[in-house]
Design an enzyme around this catalytic site. Structure first.
Site, mmCIF file in Angstrom:
data_model
loop_
_atom_site.group_PDB
_atom_site.id
_atom_site.type_symbol
_atom_site.label_atom_id
_atom_site.label_comp_id
_atom_site.label_asym_id
_atom_site.label_seq_id
_atom_site.Cartn_x
_atom_site.Cartn_y
_atom_site.Cartn_z
ATOM 1 C CG ASP A 1 -6.796 25.449 -25.128
ATOM 2 O OD1 ASP A 1 -7.502 24.642 -24.490
ATOM 3 O OD2 ASP A 1 -6.986 25.735 -26.323
ATOM 4 C CG ASP B 1 -10.785 23.272 -23.460
ATOM 5 O OD1 ASP B 1 -11.147 22.094 -23.400
ATOM 6 O OD2 ASP B 1 -10.831 23.928 -24.506
ATOM 7 C CG ASP C 1 -6.398 21.928 -26.922
ATOM 8 O OD1 ASP C 1 -5.932 20.885 -26.400
ATOM 9 O OD2 ASP C 1 -7.562 22.315 -26.737
ATOM 10 N NE ARG D 1 -11.022 16.327 -25.799
ATOM 11 C CZ ARG D 1 -11.647 17.453 -26.120
ATOM 12 N NH1 ARG D 1 -10.977 18.587 -26.164
ATOM 13 N NH2 ARG D 1 -12.935 17.458 -26.387
#
Length: 519
Positions: free
Chosen positions: A164, A193, A197, A246
């Site tokens: 992240d 990734d 997040d 996302r």
């Protein structure tokens, strides 16, 4: 989880960037300004007492990750306000663990763990975190501003922060990430990734005037369909470009997206699921696919839409676990936000975002006039100042009427072994809920808005006693009341679908036998 490999469009765009770089057509490190002050936090980061970072404390300079860690460890305590001005490239070679009583750091990652009241801001020629992520854990009142974080990997070499660019987890509160550039060079197959997040009880976060690009995953709120303790997130004036999915993924909670420019969302965009509620307004969606809906699950999420522009957006047919909101998105919920804001018209969003979003843009902002401008500095406080909150003294006198919690639903942030959220609304003093520690939250919820004006908290004898708490309108994040002992508290009649009792301090692990609610 559905389709997760990087799409052909993502690969093609990255290949084009590589060719441009080889010919000298791409500047890899934008020049940054030396501005270190800006208007205060916006959106949900302005709530819950506000987000001021290191305002009022010492300012230090750092050119390596090790120096950032050393600055954190050099404070008098883990909550002493501190602003760290960063210039240069932060990488694995210069990011080592530093030890101290006021820090908890690690090598190969910028570790903001178990701390509060910190600002990290890029200055001078710019700050680039190259393959080194920023990890915020068990922390509060954090500002990250005017930096670039790129190519953080979870597999391959070197790895950092679980892949992240910026990741938050475990009881995080009040984070403002502003004017940053977050970018990868592919998707999960290439070792990357998420760019942004949040999970495990992260709340009151704003991402503003930032660029997220060239990644398989833009970011998520909640790590699973049952991990629903996150929420109150604002995204505004950001550019999402060449992202597979996302943008973001929401599992439960409330999010507010306005004045964002979404360009080249290759597979899906805002993915509201597992009861999440998204307020989506005045955004510009361009050259993208399935930009809003519930995707890769049959656990429905919800949205309120207004003022958006859909420019060359394609929509897939609905399926069992795939529910696009289009081709003509309409609202299926309503979301009220507790803060003031003046959105720009969606028609000018591409221009405004292009001129303001990302690191090295002089911290320019817009006030709804579609005209970028330099923000007015806010007064520097000596410490984070909570917004006024209705207060009341809890009493032992029970309220009259029916306990509306009986038969309602319940959830929370964590629970100790052998306890259940449902034990707080079962009418029995023999059962109870305990957090996994001395702090945590439990909620009572209904399928439709319910008006309540008093709450009674009844503790069971155990290892600890509640010594500090807040009562929250979980629909909006507004604080209904605060106190220092369990009992009965009254407040102005409020219509809501979910109310949260948040324990902020206790003498040990407390036991809440009943969380009673009354009209």
């Amino acid at each position: 989880m559905g389709r997760r490999s990087p799409s052909t469009r993502l690969r093609a765009a990255l290949a084009a960037l590589a060719v441009a770089a080889a010919t000298g057509a791409v500047l890899t490190v934008p020049e940054a300004t030396a501005a270190t002050t800006a208007a205060g936090a916006t959106g949900y980061a302005s709530q819950n007492g506000g987000t001021t970072g290191g305002a009022g404390g010492q300012t230090v300079r750092a050119t390596t990750g090790t120096e950032i860690h050393a600055a954190l460890c050099g404070r008098a305590s883990s909550s002493t306000p501190l602003t760290i001005q960063v210039e240069g490239t932060i990488n694995h070679a210069n990011t080592a663990k530093v030890s101290g009583d006021s820090c908890n750091t690690a090598a190969g990652v910028i570790e903001l763990k178990q701390i509060s009241n910190v600002t990290i801001v890029g200055v001078g020629a710019g700050a680039v975190f190259d393959q080194v992520g920023i990890h915020i854990r068990e922390s509060s009142n954090i500002i990250v501003q005017n930096v670039t974080v790129r190519n953080v990997k979870k597999s391959g070499s070197p790895t950092s922060n679980g892949g992240d660019a910026i990741g938050m987890e475990s009881d995080v509160r009040n984070v403002w990430v502003d004017h940053v550039t977050l970018e990868a060079s592919g998707g999960e197959a290439e070792g990357f990734d998420g760019l942004f997040d949040m999970k495990d009880n992260t709340q009151y976060v704003t991402l503003s005037y930032s660029v997220l690009r060239n990644s398989g995953r833009g970011g998520l709120v909640g790590s699973s369909e049952t991990e629903l303790s996150n929420g109150f997130i604002t995204y505004h004036h950001n550019l999402y470009e060449n992202i597979d999915s996302r943008a973001p993924l929401l599992r439960g909670g409330i999010a507010h997206m306005y004045d964002n420019h979404y360009r080249q969302l290759n597979e899906s965009g805002i993915n509201s699921r597992a009861g999440a509620r998204a307020k989506v307004e005045n955004n510009y969606f361009e050259d993208s696919k399935d930009v809003l809906g519930t995707f890769y699950t049959d656990a429905a999420g919800y949205w309120q839409v207004a003022g958006n522009v859909f420019d060359n957006v394609t929509w897939s047919p609905k399926g069992t676990d795939y529910n696009p909101a289009g081709p003509n998105p309409v609202s299926n919920t309503t979301v009220s936000v507790p803060y003031a804001y003046t959105p720009d018209s969606a028609s000018c969003v591409p221009d405004v975002v292009a001129r303001t979003a990302g690191a090295g843009k002089g911290l320019l902002v817009s006030d709804g006039s579609c005209t970028p401008q330099t923000p007015s500095p806010t007064p520097t406080p000596t410490a984070p100042t909570p917004t006024p909150t209705p207060t009341a003294t809890a009493t032992a006198t029970p309220p009259s009427g029916s306990n509306l919690s009986i038969g309602a639903g319940a959830d929370g942030s964590s629970k100790a072994d052998g306890t259940s959220y449902g034990n707080v609304r079962d009418g029995s003093l023999a059962t109870y809920w305990s957090p996994a520690g001395t702090t945590g939250s439990v909620s009572v919820k209904w399928g439709a808005p319910t008006t309540i004006s008093s709450v009674r908290i009844r503790e069971a004898a155990g290892a600890g006693t509640v010594t500090g708490w807040r009562l929250l309108n979980a629909d909006t994040g507004a604080v209904l009341s605060t106190g220092s002992a369990a009992g009965t508290v009254s407040f102005p009649a409020t219509s809501l679908a979910k109310v949260t009792f948040e324990i902020t301090s206790a003498t040990g692990t407390p036991r809440v036998a009943e969380f009673e609610t009354y009209a």
